[in-house]
Scaffold this motif. Structure first.
Motif, short mmCIF file in Angstrom:
data_model
loop_
_atom_site.label_atom_id
_atom_site.label_comp_id
_atom_site.label_asym_id
_atom_site.label_seq_id
_atom_site.Cartn_x
_atom_site.Cartn_y
_atom_site.Cartn_z
N TYR A 1 38.58 31.37 65.37
CA TYR A 1 39.56 30.63 64.56
C TYR A 1 40.34 31.57 63.64
CZ TYR A 1 41.53 27.70 60.94
OH TYR A 1 42.40 27.12 60.06
N GLU A 2 39.63 32.44 62.92
CA GLU A 2 40.31 33.36 61.98
C GLU A 2 41.20 34.35 62.74
OE1 GLU A 2 40.51 33.10 58.81
OE2 GLU A 2 39.05 31.47 58.62
N THR A 3 40.77 34.74 63.92
CA THR A 3 41.60 35.65 64.74
C THR A 3 42.92 34.97 65.07
OG1 THR A 3 39.61 36.66 65.67
CG2 THR A 3 41.64 37.00 66.87
N GLN A 4 42.84 33.69 65.44
CA GLN A 4 44.06 32.91 65.73
C GLN A 4 44.92 32.78 64.48
OE1 GLN A 4 45.45 31.40 68.26
NE2 GLN A 4 43.93 31.34 69.87
N ARG A 5 44.28 32.37 63.38
CA ARG A 5 45.02 32.07 62.14
C ARG A 5 45.79 33.30 61.64
NH1 ARG A 5 44.17 32.26 56.49
NH2 ARG A 5 42.14 33.25 56.69
N LEU A 6 45.14 34.48 61.76
CA LEU A 6 45.75 35.69 61.20
C LEU A 6 46.51 36.51 62.24
CD1 LEU A 6 42.64 36.59 59.02
CD2 LEU A 6 44.88 35.88 58.13
N GLY A 7 46.55 36.01 63.46
CA GLY A 7 47.29 36.73 64.51
C GLY A 7 46.68 38.07 64.87
N LEU A 8 45.34 38.12 64.90
CA LEU A 8 44.65 39.39 65.17
C LEU A 8 44.27 39.54 66.65
CD1 LEU A 8 42.24 39.48 62.08
CD2 LEU A 8 44.29 40.87 62.42
N HIS A 9 44.97 38.85 67.51
CA HIS A 9 44.63 38.85 68.94
C HIS A 9 44.48 40.27 69.49
CE1 HIS A 9 46.55 35.05 68.01
NE2 HIS A 9 45.91 34.53 69.05
N GLY A 10 43.36 40.49 70.21
CA GLY A 10 43.14 41.79 70.84
C GLY A 10 42.61 42.85 69.91
N GLY B 1 28.16 32.72 55.59
CA GLY B 1 28.52 33.41 56.83
C GLY B 1 29.97 33.14 57.19
N ARG B 2 30.35 31.86 57.12
CA ARG B 2 31.73 31.48 57.46
C ARG B 2 32.72 32.18 56.51
NH1 ARG B 2 35.75 28.13 56.13
NH2 ARG B 2 34.74 27.39 54.25
N LEU B 3 32.38 32.15 55.21
CA LEU B 3 33.29 32.78 54.23
C LEU B 3 33.38 34.28 54.46
CD1 LEU B 3 32.23 30.78 51.04
CD2 LEU B 3 34.37 30.56 52.33
N SER B 4 32.26 34.89 54.89
CA SER B 4 32.30 36.35 55.12
C SER B 4 33.23 36.67 56.30
CB SER B 4 30.89 36.91 55.36
OG SER B 4 30.44 36.67 56.67
N VAL B 5 33.18 35.84 57.34
CA VAL B 5 34.07 36.08 58.49
C VAL B 5 35.52 35.99 58.04
CG1 VAL B 5 34.82 35.21 60.75
CG2 VAL B 5 32.37 35.26 60.18
N ARG B 6 35.81 34.96 57.23
CA ARG B 6 37.21 34.80 56.78
C ARG B 6 37.64 36.01 55.94
NH1 ARG B 6 39.08 29.65 53.26
NH2 ARG B 6 38.12 30.83 51.58
N ALA B 7 36.78 36.41 54.98
CA ALA B 7 37.15 37.52 54.09
C ALA B 7 37.34 38.81 54.88
CB ALA B 7 36.07 37.70 53.03
N LEU B 8 36.45 39.07 55.84
CA LEU B 8 36.52 40.34 56.59
C LEU B 8 37.76 40.38 57.47
CD1 LEU B 8 32.71 40.50 57.39
CD2 LEU B 8 33.96 42.14 55.97
N CYS B 9 38.09 39.23 58.08
CA CYS B 9 39.31 39.20 58.91
C CYS B 9 40.56 39.39 58.03
CB CYS B 9 39.40 37.90 59.69
SG CYS B 9 38.22 37.84 61.07
N GLU B 10 40.52 38.83 56.82
CA GLU B 10 41.68 39.00 55.93
C GLU B 10 41.83 40.46 55.50
OE1 GLU B 10 41.12 36.07 52.86
OE2 GLU B 10 42.03 34.47 54.08
#
Ligand code: FE2
Length: 433
Positions: free
Chosen positions: A228-237, A190-199
């Motif tokens: 966390y991934e939103t922060q890391r990738l700058g996807l705010h909003g 689940g965690r890896l899927s969130v990371r991959a999808l945000c990327e």
């Protein structure tokens, strides 16, 4: 000057009264009292509420109106719904999905619902739903904004071809990246899927909207990874967490850490009150948990909360009528949001908050906005939610595209008035001596 449309004597959501709205060329050109000019069409609002259109920020249009095909959900659970949908999926045809979706869009328009974000299942190698809803998006675009989310219903990693199909769907023109981390085989997947999808979303410049933690398991915490991934990738909003029902059951101390992380990442939170009130808590005896995310607490922190309908007559929910006032009404009840301010906040959650999560431009009843609005048979937002008021007129780009007669009942009791007048709350002044 002659306007295309002039609405006289309207109440607005911001509580201004006696306002006129002038429209030209599909846009609102003036919103003020006392506009006196010719118009091709004039509507007397009669002191009723004019609001920007309703928006459903979370829906499943590929499944809608399929209730009973191939069978009904006997347990009423989310998991049987997913199983039932997997039985229906191989039977879907593009034509049948288009036909159901168009019927639903007609219903939506009649309810003043003019923008829908729909998830579309990509766990069918034929991508029948994707092809169908892309066509529908184009067919309805003059009267309804349809935004599509590539949704790997059976799990990005749990389904062998989901990841590739999701990328194919995005290449075909689907707008938003979806996912379902709590349905993957393990927490780690689940965690890896969130990371991959945000990327994927970051690379393609897209928005993200995940079905996230739609479970009664208080340890389902993928929303933490999403923040966390939103922060890391700058996807705010640009990121939304849909459902977040595990938040209902989480430890209060953990939630006191989690909610500020959601606010910091500017994640849009999307509860689905009508569906989750019946899907969650099905494994409980008593007390039965209700599976709603913590709406008042999120709103108090300034998080953008928008309500979705999720389902309408499909494997997960046998009711529904494209009525976003029904959704707000349920949210008021499930969230203990009965104060005047809280009901107004629930109205905003099906209108302006949803527009922000959607990224809809030109939305609102202000000069310069698209001339899209709804005249309700209610005097203000609270009355609209209480009565789930009729949509007397639905306007899109300055044209009336749906009309409904006001509800009226003849009372046939001797000695009583002939009709029932709507009752209105008015605070009573008490003098203390
Ligand atoms: Fe959903």
């Amino acid at each position: 000057m002659t306007f295309d449309l002039l609405v006289k004597n309207a109440n607005l959501v911001d509580e201004r009264t006696g306002i006129d709205i002038a429209v030209n060329g599909g846009r609102i050109v003036a919103v003020e009292a006392g506009i006196s000019a010719e118009a091709a069409r004039t509507i007397d609002a009669g002191g009723k509420l004019v609001t920007a259109p309703f928006i459903d920020i979370h829906f499943h249009m590929d499944a809608t109106l399929s209730l009973g095909t191939p069978r009904l959900n006997r347990s009423g659970t989310l998991l049987e719904g997913i199983q039932l949908w997997s039985e229906l999926k191989p039977l879907l045809t593009k034509e049948a999905v288009i036909e159901r979706a168009l019927r639903y869009c007609d219903l939506a328009v009649s309810q003043g619902l003019l923008a829908v974000r729909s998830h579309v299942d990509v766990c069918d190698d034929r991508l029948v739903g994707v092809e169908a809803l892309l066509e529908v998006r184009d067919l309805v675009k003059d009267y309804l904004d349809l935004q599509l989310v590539a949704f790997p219903q059976d799990g990005l990693y749990r389904s062998a071809t989901a990841e590739n199909n999701l990328l194919r769907a995005l290449d075909m023109g689907v707008d938003v990246v979806g996912g379902i981390p709590h349905f993957e085989r393990t927490m780690e997947d689940g965690r890896l899927s969130v990371r991959a999808l945000c990327e994927i979303a970051a690379e393609r410049g897209l928005m993200v909207d995940l079905h996230c933690d739609e479970t009664d398991d208080p340890l389902s915490r993928h929303i933490e990874t999403l923040a966390y991934e939103t922060q890391r990738l700058g996807l705010h909003g640009r990121v939304a967490g849909s459902h977040l029902t595990s938040m209902h059951s989480m430890d209060n101390y953990y939630v006191s850490k989690l909610l500020p992380l959601i606010a910091e990442a500017e994640i849009h939170c999307i509860p689905n009150p009508v569906a989750n009130i019946v899907l969650q808590g099905r494994h409980d005896t008593y007390p039965k948990r209700r599976g709603m995310m913590r709406v008042p607490e999120l709103m108090a922190l300034g998080v953008n909360v928008a309500f979705g309908q999720d389902s309408c007559m499909d494997p997960w929910y046998p009711f529904g009528n494209a009525d976003m006032l029904d959704v707000a009404h349920m949210a008021v009840h499930t969230g203990h949001m009965t104060s005047q301010d809280a009901v107004k906040a629930c109205f905003r959650a099906i209108t302006e908050n949803a527009a922000r999560a959607f990224g809809l431009e030109g939305y609102g009843v202000s000069p310069g906005c698209n001339a899209d609005f709804v005249l309700l048979d209610a005097r203000d937002a609270i009355e609209a939610v209480r009565l789930r008021a009729s949509r007397l007129a639905v306007v899109r780009r300055g044209k009336v595209i749906a009309e409904t007669s006001p509800r009226s009942t003849a009372l046939l009791i001797e000695g009583r008035p002939a009709s029932v007048k709507p009752w209105r709350y008015a605070p009573v002044e008490h003098s203390v001596s």
